[in-house]
Design a protein around this motif. Structure first.
Motif, short mmCIF file in Angstrom:
data_model
loop_
_atom_site.label_atom_id
_atom_site.label_comp_id
_atom_site.label_asym_id
_atom_site.label_seq_id
_atom_site.Cartn_x
_atom_site.Cartn_y
_atom_site.Cartn_z
N ALA A 29 24.41 40.86 29.44
CA ALA A 29 24.29 42.25 29.88
C ALA A 29 24.92 43.17 28.85
O ALA A 29 25.89 42.80 28.17
CB ALA A 29 24.99 42.44 31.23
N ARG A 30 24.38 44.37 28.72
CA ARG A 30 24.97 45.36 27.83
C ARG A 30 26.36 45.74 28.37
O ARG A 30 26.62 45.69 29.57
CB ARG A 30 24.10 46.62 27.78
N PRO A 35 35.81 46.27 29.44
CA PRO A 35 35.60 44.82 29.54
C PRO A 35 35.53 44.30 30.97
O PRO A 35 34.71 43.44 31.28
CB PRO A 35 36.83 44.25 28.81
N GLU A 36 36.39 44.82 31.87
CA GLU A 36 36.40 44.31 33.24
C GLU A 36 35.08 44.60 33.95
O GLU A 36 34.51 43.72 34.62
CB GLU A 36 37.56 44.94 34.03
N ALA A 37 34.57 45.82 33.80
CA ALA A 37 33.29 46.17 34.44
C ALA A 37 32.15 45.33 33.88
O ALA A 37 31.27 44.87 34.64
CB ALA A 37 33.01 47.66 34.26
N THR A 38 32.15 45.13 32.56
CA THR A 38 31.11 44.31 31.94
C THR A 38 31.20 42.88 32.45
O THR A 38 30.18 42.26 32.80
CB THR A 38 31.28 44.32 30.41
N ALA A 39 32.42 42.34 32.50
CA ALA A 39 32.62 40.96 32.95
C ALA A 39 32.17 40.78 34.40
O ALA A 39 31.54 39.77 34.74
CB ALA A 39 34.08 40.57 32.79
N ASN A 70 41.30 41.23 28.89
CA ASN A 70 41.22 42.30 29.88
C ASN A 70 40.25 41.97 31.01
O ASN A 70 39.65 42.87 31.60
CB ASN A 70 40.81 43.61 29.20
N VAL A 71 40.09 40.69 31.29
CA VAL A 71 39.21 40.25 32.38
C VAL A 71 40.08 39.56 33.42
O VAL A 71 40.73 38.55 33.13
CB VAL A 71 38.12 39.29 31.86
#
Length: 262
Positions: A29-30, A35-39, A70-71
């Motif tokens: 995913a883009r 980082p947390e939202a992406t993860a 940051n995950v």
């Protein structure tokens, strides 16, 4: 036993879920807002593809990439150099040289027969030789990345882009456009310039076959062609999406940690 690797890069997040010693599912995913939202987004997609109820079904998760610390849901984090090495070696045990071209950096990793990292070279100070460089060139030429690749493959007389700095290279490309140079020859020159940059990095640590590409740029056929010409060597194609190599390596580390806790 289900485990996962989560690779949070500068432009994309990747998750690979393993069941025992098999890839069960993966997702890309883009990057979202941090980082947390992406993860969270990419893990949700991978868990759904795997047919699992939730992330709680995973026995162990390892993070890698620039956003790995940051995950919240990872139990451990490991460098992307180690993870790309482990993932690429698992997919192709004969690999000895990995070229990982990401959004903001480029790494060349040398492995021994056992798949252990013996040396590496990294460019993270300049956009030249990275995905960001391709994006900048596409903006100048007002085309998509797919268009840039297709133009390059049509070229019969690539133009030399001599500047190593991405800012100066951009000015050089603008000059070529204003001089009515064919866009196909400019595109091929752009790919050749990146290949030359990577060529210099490879020879710092010594080129040993088999060579594989990982990262988001590894599916760029024009770049593969230019690299093969520069290195005078064949690039071996991995049997999985090369963009998930880092996440796969992280998942393999997660499997090892789950089986043999510290």
């Amino acid at each position: 036993m289900f485990v996962a690797g989560c690779d949070i890069g500068s432009t994309t997040g990747k998750v690979v879920i393993l069941k025992d010693d098999q890839i069960l599912a993966w997702s890309i995913a883009r990057t979202a807002h941090g980082p947390e939202a992406t993860a969270q987004q990419v893990m949700k997609e991978a868990v759904a593809k795997a047919g699992l109820d939730s992330v709680d079904a995973l026995s162990y998760i390892v993070g890698t990439g620039y956003g790995r610390t940051n995950v919240s849901y990872v139990q451990d984090d490991i460098s992307e150099i180690s993870c790309h090495a482990k993932g690429a070696h698992w997919l192709h045990p004969a690999v000895r040289t990995i070229v990982d071209i990401g959004g903001q950096d480029c790494k060349v990793i040398s492995l021994n027969k056992a798949g252990k990292v013996v040396d590496f070279s990294m460019n993270d100070k300049c956009a030249a030789g990275t995905g960001r460089f391709f994006e900048a060139m596409c903006r100048v030429l007002d085309c998509s990345l797919d268009d840039l690749v297709n133009y390059s493959l049509q070229s019969t007389s690539p133009k030399t882009i001599s500047k190593q700095c991405s800012v100066f290279a951009e000015s050089e490309v603008i000059t070529l456009v204003n001089n009515n140079v064919k866009i196909s020859d400019i595109a091929a020159g752009i790919h050749d310039s990146i290949a030359r940059r990577i060529h210099a990095m490879v020879y710092k640590i010594g080129i040993v076959e088999d060579i594989v590409l990982t990262g988001g740029c590894a599916r760029n056929q024009a770049l593969i062609r230019s690299l093969e010409q520069q290195l005078h060597s064949k690039i071996t194609k991995l049997n999985e999406n090369p963009q998930i190599a880092g996440a796969l390596g992280a998942a393999l580390f997660a499997r090892d940690r789950a089986m043999c806790p510290k």
